[in-house]
Design an enzyme around this catalytic site. Structure first.
Site, PDB file in Angstrom:
ATOM      1  N   GLU A   1      -8.165   4.718  -8.194  1.00 14.09           N
ATOM      2  CA  GLU A   1      -8.994   5.040  -7.031  1.00 14.09           C
ATOM      3  C   GLU A   1     -10.333   5.678  -7.424  1.00 14.09           C
ATOM      4  O   GLU A   1     -10.379   6.590  -8.244  1.00 14.09           O
ATOM      5  CB  GLU A   1      -8.236   6.009  -6.115  1.00 14.09           C
ATOM      6  CG  GLU A   1      -8.969   6.324  -4.820  1.00 14.09           C
ATOM      7  CD  GLU A   1      -8.185   7.287  -3.928  1.00 14.09           C
ATOM      8  OE1 GLU A   1      -7.746   6.862  -2.846  1.00 14.09           O
ATOM      9  OE2 GLU A   1      -8.011   8.457  -4.324  1.00 14.09           O
TER      10      GLU A   1
ATOM     11  N   HIS B   1      -9.301   1.685   1.930  1.00 21.05           N
ATOM     12  CA  HIS B   1      -9.005   2.077   3.306  1.00 21.05           C
ATOM     13  C   HIS B   1     -10.235   1.719   4.138  1.00 21.05           C
ATOM     14  O   HIS B   1     -11.367   1.836   3.656  1.00 21.05           O
ATOM     15  CB  HIS B   1      -8.789   3.594   3.404  1.00 21.05           C
ATOM     16  CG  HIS B   1      -7.575   4.096   2.679  1.00 21.05           C
ATOM     17  ND1 HIS B   1      -7.631   4.673   1.443  1.00 21.05           N
ATOM     18  CD2 HIS B   1      -6.275   4.127   3.052  1.00 21.05           C
ATOM     19  CE1 HIS B   1      -6.407   5.033   1.057  1.00 21.05           C
ATOM     20  NE2 HIS B   1      -5.561   4.711   2.020  1.00 21.05           N
TER      21      HIS B   1
ATOM     22  N   HIS C   1       0.835  -1.217   0.000  1.00 19.14           N
ATOM     23  CA  HIS C   1       0.000   0.000   0.000  1.00 19.14           C
ATOM     24  C   HIS C   1       0.862   1.257   0.000  1.00 19.14           C
ATOM     25  O   HIS C   1       1.554   1.552   0.978  1.00 19.14           O
ATOM     26  CB  HIS C   1      -0.937  -0.019   1.212  1.00 19.14           C
ATOM     27  CG  HIS C   1      -1.895   1.124   1.249  1.00 19.14           C
ATOM     28  ND1 HIS C   1      -3.170   1.048   0.727  1.00 19.14           N
ATOM     29  CD2 HIS C   1      -1.776   2.378   1.734  1.00 19.14           C
ATOM     30  CE1 HIS C   1      -3.782   2.204   0.903  1.00 19.14           C
ATOM     31  NE2 HIS C   1      -2.964   3.033   1.515  1.00 19.14           N
TER      32      HIS C   1
ATOM     33  N   HIS D   1     -11.764   4.487  -2.166  1.00 15.63           N
ATOM     34  CA  HIS D   1     -10.997   5.219  -1.167  1.00 15.63           C
ATOM     35  C   HIS D   1     -11.350   4.800   0.251  1.00 15.63           C
ATOM     36  O   HIS D   1     -10.472   4.407   1.017  1.00 15.63           O
ATOM     37  CB  HIS D   1     -11.098   6.743  -1.325  1.00 15.63           C
ATOM     38  CG  HIS D   1     -10.341   7.449  -0.247  1.00 15.63           C
ATOM     39  ND1 HIS D   1     -10.959   8.068   0.799  1.00 15.63           N
ATOM     40  CD2 HIS D   1      -9.016   7.551  -0.002  1.00 15.63           C
ATOM     41  CE1 HIS D   1     -10.035   8.552   1.630  1.00 15.63           C
ATOM     42  NE2 HIS D   1      -8.851   8.256   1.158  1.00 15.63           N
TER      43      HIS D   1
ATOM     44  N   SER E   1     -18.529  11.227  -2.510  1.00 18.51           N
ATOM     45  CA  SER E   1     -19.694  10.770  -1.741  1.00 18.51           C
ATOM     46  C   SER E   1     -20.986  11.477  -2.126  1.00 18.51           C
ATOM     47  O   SER E   1     -22.038  11.201  -1.578  1.00 18.51           O
ATOM     48  CB  SER E   1     -19.419  10.967  -0.246  1.00 18.51           C
ATOM     49  OG  SER E   1     -19.189  12.336   0.012  1.00 18.51           O
TER      50      SER E   1
ATOM     51  N   HIS F   1       1.071   5.484  -1.864  1.00 19.35           N
ATOM     52  CA  HIS F   1       0.461   6.533  -2.708  1.00 19.35           C
ATOM     53  C   HIS F   1       1.602   7.352  -3.309  1.00 19.35           C
ATOM     54  O   HIS F   1       2.102   8.286  -2.670  1.00 19.35           O
ATOM     55  CB  HIS F   1      -0.392   7.500  -1.887  1.00 19.35           C
ATOM     56  CG  HIS F   1      -1.518   6.890  -1.131  1.00 19.35           C
ATOM     57  ND1 HIS F   1      -2.825   6.999  -1.518  1.00 19.35           N
ATOM     58  CD2 HIS F   1      -1.547   6.181   0.026  1.00 19.35           C
ATOM     59  CE1 HIS F   1      -3.605   6.391  -0.636  1.00 19.35           C
ATOM     60  NE2 HIS F   1      -2.852   5.884   0.314  1.00 19.35           N
TER      61      HIS F   1
ATOM     62  N   GLU G   1      -9.770   3.648   9.655  1.00 20.47           N
ATOM     63  CA  GLU G   1      -8.424   4.159   9.925  1.00 20.47           C
ATOM     64  C   GLU G   1      -8.378   4.996  11.206  1.00 20.47           C
ATOM     65  O   GLU G   1      -7.342   5.029  11.884  1.00 20.47           O
ATOM     66  CB  GLU G   1      -7.979   5.014   8.723  1.00 20.47           C
ATOM     67  CG  GLU G   1      -6.610   5.644   8.894  1.00 20.47           C
ATOM     68  CD  GLU G   1      -6.165   6.421   7.668  1.00 20.47           C
ATOM     69  OE1 GLU G   1      -7.000   6.666   6.777  1.00 20.47           O
ATOM     70  OE2 GLU G   1      -4.977   6.779   7.607  1.00 20.47           O
TER      71      GLU G   1
ATOM     72  N   ASP H   1       2.267   3.105   3.142  1.00 21.78           N
ATOM     73  CA  ASP H   1       1.399   4.221   2.812  1.00 21.78           C
ATOM     74  C   ASP H   1       2.251   5.221   2.022  1.00 21.78           C
ATOM     75  O   ASP H   1       3.367   4.878   1.621  1.00 21.78           O
ATOM     76  CB  ASP H   1       0.793   4.845   4.083  1.00 21.78           C
ATOM     77  CG  ASP H   1      -0.704   5.165   3.901  1.00 21.78           C
ATOM     78  OD1 ASP H   1      -1.167   5.160   2.747  1.00 21.78           O
ATOM     79  OD2 ASP H   1      -1.392   5.418   4.900  1.00 21.78           O
TER      80      ASP H   1
HETATM   81  O1  MCF Z   1      -3.687   6.238   3.693  1.00 19.47           O
HETATM   82  C1  MCF Z   1      -3.449   7.592   3.896  1.00 19.47           C
HETATM   83  C2  MCF Z   1      -4.436   8.068   4.922  1.00 19.47           C
HETATM   84  N1  MCF Z   1      -5.809   7.736   4.596  1.00 19.47           N
HETATM   85  C3  MCF Z   1      -6.434   8.078   3.441  1.00 19.47           C
HETATM   86  N2  MCF Z   1      -5.952   8.505   2.314  1.00 19.47           N
HETATM   87  C4  MCF Z   1      -4.706   8.725   1.922  1.00 19.47           C
HETATM   88  C5  MCF Z   1      -3.536   8.379   2.606  1.00 19.47           C
HETATM   89  N3  MCF Z   1      -2.484   8.864   1.947  1.00 19.47           N
HETATM   90  C6  MCF Z   1      -2.945   9.468   0.875  1.00 19.47           C
HETATM   91  N4  MCF Z   1      -4.284   9.392   0.828  1.00 19.47           N
HETATM   92  C7  MCF Z   1      -5.079   9.989  -0.262  1.00 19.47           C
HETATM   93  C8  MCF Z   1      -6.241   9.201  -0.787  1.00 19.47           C
HETATM   94  O2  MCF Z   1      -5.879   8.243  -1.701  1.00 19.47           O
HETATM   95  O3  MCF Z   1      -5.655  11.163   0.198  1.00 19.47           O
HETATM   96  C9  MCF Z   1      -6.583  11.563  -0.762  1.00 19.47           C
HETATM   97  C10 MCF Z   1      -7.140  10.293  -1.356  1.00 19.47           C
HETATM   98  O4  MCF Z   1      -7.053  10.362  -2.727  1.00 19.47           O
HETATM   99  C11 MCF Z   1      -7.556  12.551  -0.204  1.00 19.47           C
HETATM  100  S1  MCF Z   1      -8.754  12.005   0.913  1.00 19.47           S
HETATM  101  C12 MCF Z   1      -7.967  11.843   2.450  1.00 19.47           C
HETATM  102 FE    FE Z   2      -3.338   4.991   2.209  1.00 18.87          FE
END
Ligand code: MCF
Ligand code: FE
Length: 407
Positions: free
Chosen positions: A145, A210, A65, A183, A149, A67, A213, A311
């Site tokens: 992704e 996710h 996992h 997401h 909502s 990003h 969390e 992450d």
């Molecule tokens: O995993 C971490 C924390 N939780 C959620 N989202 C993200 C994380 N790191 C990046 N993100 C991204 C997610 O993919 O944050 C964006 C989304 O596109 C905005 S919403 C929190």
């Molecule tokens: Fe994440």
């Protein structure tokens, strides 16, 4: 065919076999693993590459996992509390994404390889990381992704999602597999989740999301309360969560290769559901510590497969799996740290392979030949200690083999 030989070959097979003075014969796949003596005799015409000095050969690590589009973050985001983090992401997102140029992501991918990771589960929000990811020899499951909502936006969001997914699918190959990321239960409308998951079910695509969390997420989903209420009413004019946690999980029935990230706040019933779904949990210990000061209770998930993820740099200062594993040793107070180190490396190999639906994570006949090698600073007295010593002492690897090729 090629042959690599080292002082210790760690197989991560069912018996956690370790072969001292061992050798691996491989092409695209692992052909045979045995003692050097035996391999030498059986394959007299193939050159053997010897790695000298307390050397280790093991499966490449799987970071399930990550990003990459958030790779430009160093000091912009606020840690300690999820709500503050979320607001800081909203404020800085545009700048961060803009700064995560292809060249920067390429650099990060080089470091990722150098630190022993041969496979990533990459969550891509916009496909801005696609070019960099494609140019790297690393194996990737590229999770497109879905997020949003608001009911009135579903058609637009689904159309945009489908076009990103289609584009990614055009690159499906030996080291690239397009998948789907939902997401989270709070940020994706259930109708959108349902449509997107129908694609996953029809086309047998790997899926990740996710889940649970933060305490903020839990309060909002269960009671429509807490700081998410402020967030959703301010930004989206929404005062109720769009789905309850178990309803959300039920949408995933029928998905084959499924994983949920974080799950730190999941209750017994939700964990039971995750188990029923035959899903894995992506564990991101540093991210949980930084954003929520929380820790996944590993005792509660001992019958669920788990994998390790860093992450993104949005919630970590490193994308190195060895850094993450060292942190895991410190964050979790498992009684027997030596045994725990073995569990962790298993999660970072076999666990990741299962979470992503791959045939990797083992040095065993017919598994993909993704291999790393490095040297320990000194000899190992008791072989059981090797897993912990590897985690403690490995920063960079010397050789990386992906799909049978040195990279
Ligand atoms: O995993 C971490 C924390 N939780 C959620 N989202 C993200 C994380 N790191 C990046 N993100 C991204 C997610 O993919 O944050 C964006 C989304 O596109 C905005 S919403 C929190
Ligand atoms: Fe994440």
């Amino acid at each position: 065919m090629k042959i690599l030989s080292a002082s210790y070959v760690l197989t991560f097979d069912d018996n956690f076999g370790i072969i001292t003075d061992g050798a691996i014969v491989f092409d695209e796949k692992i052909v045979e693993v045995a003692s050097l003596e035996y391999i030498k005799e059986k394959y007299p015409n193939i050159e053997i590459i010897y790695i000298e000095g307390n050397s280790v050969l093991m499966p490449g690590l799987i970071n399930s996992h990550i990003h990459l589009e958030f790779s430009a973050n160093k000091t912009s985001l606020k840690y300690a509390n999820f709500y503050s983090w979320l607001n800081s992401v909203i404020k800085n997102r545009e700048k961060l994404i803009e700064n995560a140029k292809t060249s920067l992501i390429k650099q990060e991918l080089k470091k990722i390889l150098k630190t022993g990771t041969t496979t990533i589960g990459a969550i891509s929000s916009y496909s801005f990381d696609l070019e960099a990811v494609l140019s790297s020899p690393i194996n990737k499951v590229f999770f497109c992704e879905a997020i949003g909502s608001k009911a009135e936006m579903i058609d637009t969001l689904f159309a945009d999602f489908k076009s990103r997914l289609q584009q990614a699918q055009e690159y499906n190959s030996k080291n690239f597999k397009a998948g789907i990321a939902i997401h989270s239960p709070y940020s994706v409308h259930p109708f959108l989740t349902r449509e997107v998951l129908n694609l996953a079910k029809n086309e047998n695509l790997p899926v990740t999301s996710h889940f649970m969390e933060s305490v903020e997420e839990k309060e909002w989903l269960n009671k429509d309360e807490g700081s998410f209420l402020e967030f959703f009413s301010n930004f989206l004019n929404q005062t109720k969560a769009t789905s309850k946690p178990t309803e959300f999980l039920n949408l995933f029935k029928g998905v084959k290769n499924l994983s949920f990230t974080h799950c730190v706040e999941a209750n017994e019933e939700e964990l039971e559901k995750i188990k029923e779904l035959n899903a894995s949990i992506n564990h991101c210990a540093i991210s949980n510590r930084f954003l929520n000061n929380s820790r996944l209770n590993l005792e509660r998930i001992d019958d669920i497969n788990f994998s390790i993820g860093t992450d993104g740099l949005s919630s970590n200062n490193s994308l190195s799996m060895f850094d993450e594993l060292r942190a895991c040793l410190n964050i979790h107070y498992e009684k027997n740290i030596i045994k725990f180190a073995k569990t962790l490396l298993n999660a970072a190999t076999n666990g990741g392979s299962r979470a992503l639906g791959l045939n990797k994570g083992r040095i065993q006949k017919d598994f993909d030949a993704d291999i790393i090698s490095f040297c320990l600073p000194d000899t190992i007295e008791d072989l059981e200690d090797i897993y912990m010593q590897i985690i403690l002492h490995t920063k960079y690897v010397d050789k990386v083999v992906i799909g049978g090729e040195f990279v």
